[in-house]
Design a protein around this motif. Structure first.
Motif, PDB file in Angstrom:
ATOM      1  N   HIS A  44       0.822  -1.201   0.000  1.00  0.00           N
ATOM      2  CA  HIS A  44       0.000   0.000   0.000  1.00  0.00           C
ATOM      3  C   HIS A  44       0.860   1.256   0.000  1.00  0.00           C
ATOM      4  O   HIS A  44       0.388   2.334  -0.369  1.00  0.00           O
ATOM      5  CB  HIS A  44      -0.942   0.011   1.198  1.00  0.00           C
ATOM      6  N   ALA A  45       2.122   1.125   0.404  1.00  0.00           N
ATOM      7  CA  ALA A  45       3.010   2.288   0.411  1.00  0.00           C
ATOM      8  C   ALA A  45       3.302   2.767  -1.000  1.00  0.00           C
ATOM      9  O   ALA A  45       3.635   3.941  -1.203  1.00  0.00           O
ATOM     10  CB  ALA A  45       4.314   1.945   1.141  1.00  0.00           C
ATOM     11  N   PHE A  46       3.194   1.882  -2.005  1.00  0.00           N
ATOM     12  CA  PHE A  46       3.463   2.286  -3.380  1.00  0.00           C
ATOM     13  C   PHE A  46       2.487   3.356  -3.844  1.00  0.00           C
ATOM     14  O   PHE A  46       2.801   4.162  -4.724  1.00  0.00           O
ATOM     15  CB  PHE A  46       3.404   1.075  -4.311  1.00  0.00           C
ATOM     16  N   ALA A  47       1.301   3.384  -3.252  1.00  0.00           N
ATOM     17  CA  ALA A  47       0.329   4.416  -3.603  1.00  0.00           C
ATOM     18  C   ALA A  47       0.796   5.795  -3.153  1.00  0.00           C
ATOM     19  O   ALA A  47       0.342   6.813  -3.681  1.00  0.00           O
ATOM     20  CB  ALA A  47      -1.021   4.102  -2.978  1.00  0.00           C
ATOM     21  N   SER A  48       1.705   5.834  -2.177  1.00  0.00           N
ATOM     22  CA  SER A  48       2.210   7.108  -1.670  1.00  0.00           C
ATOM     23  C   SER A  48       3.462   7.573  -2.399  1.00  0.00           C
ATOM     24  O   SER A  48       4.012   8.622  -2.058  1.00  0.00           O
ATOM     25  CB  SER A  48       2.509   6.988  -0.162  1.00  0.00           C
ATOM     26  N   VAL A  49       3.933   6.800  -3.376  1.00  0.00           N
ATOM     27  CA  VAL A  49       5.088   7.229  -4.176  1.00  0.00           C
ATOM     28  C   VAL A  49       4.678   8.441  -4.994  1.00  0.00           C
ATOM     29  O   VAL A  49       3.740   8.376  -5.794  1.00  0.00           O
ATOM     30  CB  VAL A  49       5.569   6.081  -5.090  1.00  0.00           C
ATOM     31  N   HIS A  50       5.375   9.552  -4.793  1.00  0.00           N
ATOM     32  CA  HIS A  50       4.968  10.795  -5.454  1.00  0.00           C
ATOM     33  C   HIS A  50       5.775  11.103  -6.714  1.00  0.00           C
ATOM     34  O   HIS A  50       5.514  12.098  -7.388  1.00  0.00           O
ATOM     35  CB  HIS A  50       5.077  11.973  -4.485  1.00  0.00           C
ATOM     36  N   THR A  51       6.753  10.245  -7.053  1.00  0.00           N
ATOM     37  CA  THR A  51       7.569  10.463  -8.240  1.00  0.00           C
ATOM     38  C   THR A  51       7.687   9.163  -9.024  1.00  0.00           C
ATOM     39  O   THR A  51       8.139   8.143  -8.476  1.00  0.00           O
ATOM     40  CB  THR A  51       8.977  10.958  -7.862  1.00  0.00           C
ATOM     41  N   LEU A  52       7.288   9.191 -10.285  1.00  0.00           N
ATOM     42  CA  LEU A  52       7.430   8.040 -11.164  1.00  0.00           C
ATOM     43  C   LEU A  52       8.442   8.380 -12.255  1.00  0.00           C
ATOM     44  O   LEU A  52       8.249   9.338 -13.013  1.00  0.00           O
ATOM     45  CB  LEU A  52       6.082   7.676 -11.801  1.00  0.00           C
ATOM     46  N   SER A  53       9.516   7.594 -12.312  1.00  0.00           N
ATOM     47  CA  SER A  53      10.592   7.830 -13.285  1.00  0.00           C
ATOM     48  C   SER A  53      10.789   6.581 -14.124  1.00  0.00           C
ATOM     49  O   SER A  53      10.982   5.484 -13.582  1.00  0.00           O
ATOM     50  CB  SER A  53      11.898   8.182 -12.571  1.00  0.00           C
ATOM     51  N   PHE A  54      10.760   6.747 -15.435  1.00  0.00           N
ATOM     52  CA  PHE A  54      10.927   5.635 -16.363  1.00  0.00           C
ATOM     53  C   PHE A  54      11.994   5.999 -17.395  1.00  0.00           C
ATOM     54  O   PHE A  54      11.908   7.056 -18.031  1.00  0.00           O
ATOM     55  CB  PHE A  54       9.614   5.307 -17.088  1.00  0.00           C
ATOM     56  N   VAL A  55      12.975   5.140 -17.549  1.00  0.00           N
ATOM     57  CA  VAL A  55      14.031   5.334 -18.536  1.00  0.00           C
ATOM     58  C   VAL A  55      14.142   4.055 -19.357  1.00  0.00           C
ATOM     59  O   VAL A  55      14.420   2.982 -18.803  1.00  0.00           O
ATOM     60  CB  VAL A  55      15.389   5.655 -17.879  1.00  0.00           C
ATOM     61  N   GLN A  56      13.891   4.163 -20.650  1.00  0.00           N
ATOM     62  CA  GLN A  56      13.983   3.000 -21.519  1.00  0.00           C
ATOM     63  C   GLN A  56      15.444   2.604 -21.704  1.00  0.00           C
ATOM     64  O   GLN A  56      16.283   3.430 -22.065  1.00  0.00           O
ATOM     65  CB  GLN A  56      13.353   3.298 -22.882  1.00  0.00           C
TER      66      GLN A  56
END
Length: 527
Positions: A44-56
């Motif tokens: 449930h803590a993943f819902a509180s992640v405020h930054t999503l970073s994706f690098v191909q």
């Protein structure tokens, strides 16, 4: 039987979801998702992640990716992109699912960087941005970073030597020109490229909530595509950091976007080839980055400017004009791309450009040849306050040794010196990456006649010397020996980083270096 010891306390699991989510936000989305599946407590803590970073990730086989078979290459990139899209979709869905019926804290930052963007992904990127800017109980997004590169190398054309260019039908080398694209409708040479590039959705400019909350906007390899009728109404009142990289829009559109950010403190213009004149007077920048925007002329309110990064040809006075009070720049990163300064006019321009930053305490000076040809001038525009100096470039001749010592001679208060040795781009096919160590020691003790017998900063001030990519060529060994033998008791630490190579060669070089400092208590580190 021995009694069991006290049970260890898991303090991390006792933290609130918001705190755990904040910690996970410093990881990439993939790493944060892996951490979330380690324990039910973290799900449930993943819902509180405020930054999503994706690098191909880069393709596993560049040979396959660059195959001459167009159909094969298209399928190869399509498979890679499908997996990347699935990853981003899964992370966004998982975050929503983990929130359940609870409050959605919203995203603070959304970052996505492609290695080989395809125009068919435009709808996916738009959907991701819509989800990121939809907001939540935690407020609207503050940072958006979209890099839609299409496997371009992003190498400045001035860095390429003659053997990089193919010959034309008349067997003559194609001449490289810094020509302006002016107001052409499309900066890209391929007429189909405009449709294949990513276009920033116009609702991002018109959405009041998203525009008001954005504090950082970074766009790479995509069209700004500003609204034609509403362009004059652009307003981003909160943006403090704006980075535009390989943006093919006209200079007018880029100027318009900059003017819509009244609180701008950090501006980056990188390889925006159609920029010709930019004025930044409605805000006080603290950091300015100008890379490979050949032909650009900037006028900036420099009252609060503290950091400057410049990469391009040797500039004249018109390239960068300062308004307001004189700048007090403390950190200066300057790299001259293309061939080193050789003409008298270029040397004069280089000295005048450096003389504008006399308050700098940290200076990084780079060019194709270490020292930028400074051995040909008697007076450099370097400030006496420089404490840390990094010189970057190839080191293959005695002229580079003269240039380096000339620079050191005019930085009497220097404390930390770093030499970053680069490949010699004039060699073909490429400069070997491995340690090659010239076994011949002839000329190792030969010092150019113009090198002064005493260099004040080495004798009295320099406490740390770092050499990166040390290969053991005669010129490299000669310079390092000169620096070490002429340094005084202030020297405390020496760090030498080798490229990959045979250990026997590295051992010989390490023993040689240690012999140059063996009579002093200098900490020597090899890596």
């Amino acid at each position: 039987m021995a009694a069991a010891g006290p049970k260890e306390e898991d303090r991390l699991s006792d933290l609130p979801d918001g705190v755990v989510g904040h910690v996970l936000s410093f990881l990439s989305a993939q790493e944060a998702a892996r951490a979330a599946v380690l324990s039910r407590r973290y799900r449930h803590a993943f819902a509180s992640v405020h930054t999503l970073s994706f690098v191909q990730e880069q393709g596993s086989s560049s040979t396959d990716a660059n195959s001459n078979d167009f159909e094969y290459r298209e399928n190869f990139e399509k498979d890679r992109n499908e997996g990347f899209v699935a990853l981003v979709d899964a992370a966004i869905s998982c975050r929503r699912r983990c929130a359940g019926g609870g409050a959605d804290p919203g995203l603070r930052a959304f970052r996505v960087a492609f290695d080989s963007y395809h125009h068919s992904l435009a709808g996916d990127v738009d959907r991701w941005l819509s989800a990121a800017t939809s907001g939540g109980d935690g407020g609207a997004v503050e940072e958006i970073h979209v890099d839609a590169r299409r496997q371009e190398q992003r190498q400045c054309a001035r860095e390429l030597t003659e053997w990089y260019y193919s010959k034309n039908s008349y067997d003559r080398m194609v001449e490289l020109k810094d020509e302006s694209d002016g107001d052409d409708a499309d900066d890209f040479r391929n007429p189909n490229t405009r449709d294949r590039a990513y276009h920033v959705p116009r609702w991002l400019y018109s959405g009041a909530a998203a525009a008001a909350s954005l504090r950082k906007l970074c766009l790479g390899s995509c069209f700004l595509d500003l609204p034609a009728g509403e362009a004059a109404n652009l307003h981003f009142p909160s943006i403090e950091t704006l980075a535009l990289i390989w943006i093919p829009d006209s200079g007018r559109d880029i100027q318009l976007l900059i003017c819509s950010c009244p609180r701008l403190v950090d501006l980056t213009l990188d390889s925006c080839r159609r920029v010709r004149a930019v004025t930044v007077l409605n805000t006080r920048l603290r950091r300015l980055v100008l890379r490979c925007c050949h032909g650009a002329r900037l006028t900036v309110d420099a009252s609060d400017l503290r950091v400057l990064v410049y990469r391009g040809p040797v500039p004249d006075e018109s390239v960068l004009s300062f308004a307001g009070s004189p700048p007090a720049i403390v950190s200066c990163d300057i790299e001259f791309c293309g061939k080193m300064a050789s003409s008298e006019a270029e040397l004069v321009n280089a000295n005048q450009f450096l003389a504008r930053f006399t308050d700098a305490r940290w200076l990084r000076l780079g060019s194709s040849c270490m020292g930028s040809g400074m051995e040909k001038t008697n007076s450099l525009g370097l400030g006496l306050g420089i404490r840390q100096l990094e010189l970057k470039g190839a080191l293959t001749s005695s002229s580079a040794i003269s240039a380096v010592t000339r620079i050191l001679e005019q930085t009497p208060n220097l404390e930390v010196l770093t030499l970053l040795i680069l490949p010699d781009v004039q060699e073909f096919p490429r400069y070997p990456d491995a340690v090659i160590c010239d076994p011949d020691v002839v000329g190792l003790d030969d010092v150019p006649d113009d090198v002064p017998p005493v260099i004040p900063c080495l004798r009295n001030r320099v406490r740390e010397i770092n050499v990166v990519h040390y290969q053991g060529r005669v010129a490299q060994r000669s310079l390092l020996k000169l620096l070490l033998l002429r340094s005084g008791s202030a020297l405390e630490e020496l760090c030498v980083v080798f490229p990959e190579g045979k250990y026997a060669v590295q051992s010989m070089l390490m023993g040689e270096i240690e012999s140059w400092v063996m009579d002093r208590p200098v900490k020597v580190v090899f890596a």
